[in-house]
Design a protein around this motif. Sequence first.
Motif, PDB file in Angstrom:
ATOM      1  N   ILE A  25      10.674  -6.067  13.242  1.00  0.00           N
ATOM      2  CA  ILE A  25       9.344  -5.482  13.421  1.00  0.00           C
ATOM      3  C   ILE A  25       8.765  -5.106  12.065  1.00  0.00           C
ATOM      4  CG2 ILE A  25       8.036  -3.652  14.561  1.00  0.00           C
ATOM      5  CD1 ILE A  25      10.577  -3.424  16.466  1.00  0.00           C
ATOM      6  N   TRP A  87       7.857  -9.257  15.456  1.00  0.00           N
ATOM      7  CA  TRP A  87       6.664  -8.517  15.846  1.00  0.00           C
ATOM      8  C   TRP A  87       5.966  -7.978  14.604  1.00  0.00           C
ATOM      9  CZ3 TRP A  87       4.660  -7.197  20.772  1.00  0.00           C
ATOM     10  CH2 TRP A  87       5.399  -7.693  21.865  1.00  0.00           C
ATOM     11  N   ALA A 113       1.606  -6.175  18.049  1.00  0.00           N
ATOM     12  CA  ALA A 113       1.371  -4.871  18.669  1.00  0.00           C
ATOM     13  C   ALA A 113       0.205  -4.260  17.901  1.00  0.00           C
ATOM     14  CB  ALA A 113       2.605  -3.989  18.580  1.00  0.00           C
ATOM     15  N   LEU A 198       5.457  -4.166  23.009  1.00  0.00           N
ATOM     16  CA  LEU A 198       6.619  -4.123  22.126  1.00  0.00           C
ATOM     17  C   LEU A 198       7.657  -3.151  22.659  1.00  0.00           C
ATOM     18  CD1 LEU A 198       8.286  -4.492  19.561  1.00  0.00           C
ATOM     19  CD2 LEU A 198       6.722  -2.921  18.390  1.00  0.00           C
TER      20      LEU A 198
END
Length: 209
Positions: A25, A87, A113, A198
């Motif tokens: 992420i 992400w 996200a 997410l």
Amino acid sequence: MAKKKLPSLSRRSKPIIDVRQKITIFCEGRRTEPEYIKLFSEDHRNRLVEICVLGGIGVPKTIVQKAIEERRSGKKRSSFEMNDQIWVVFDRDDHKCIDEAFDLSRRHGFNVAYSNPCFELWAILHLQDHGKQINSAEAQKILKGIMPSYNKKGCKTFDYEAMKSGYENACRRAEALEKARIGDGSERGAPYTSVHKLMSVIAGNGKLR
């Protein structure tokens, strides 16, 4: 004749964990997003899923470019690598090149996200409903009013313990905002957040719940 040594049946002191999926992420913020995501992950993830959070990377397009660079430079972990996810987490704020960041993410298979106007909206939705269009400064002011420990002039970290019980409500409210934006023809317009997607993947051990 020597007896064969039988294998030990005793338990291993440290069990071997076969990590079958990695979720990496990349975050815009240096502390707000990474700290919340790490605490949430500790509460919800399965040990077979590895969560790697990188923060303070920069503006949205830079975040996506950094993710591209990291994937190209990375070495294959195992045969499960195809299940890994990337992400990128960023806000609308006053950033330019938002559309380019989304397009670049889509072309490279990254998940996004996104929050409009900012990540603080996701925290607000844990504690109360919100459907009014606001800017980042207004969102921070609202959050400060309902989360006294939040310091909009400091490190801006969330009170995770105060948010925990409101997670399901936040997801429901975020989904309602998404439907409202589709309904009024302002895709990803304020207020909007897809952070719940997410979080749902993390809580679902790599799968969207």
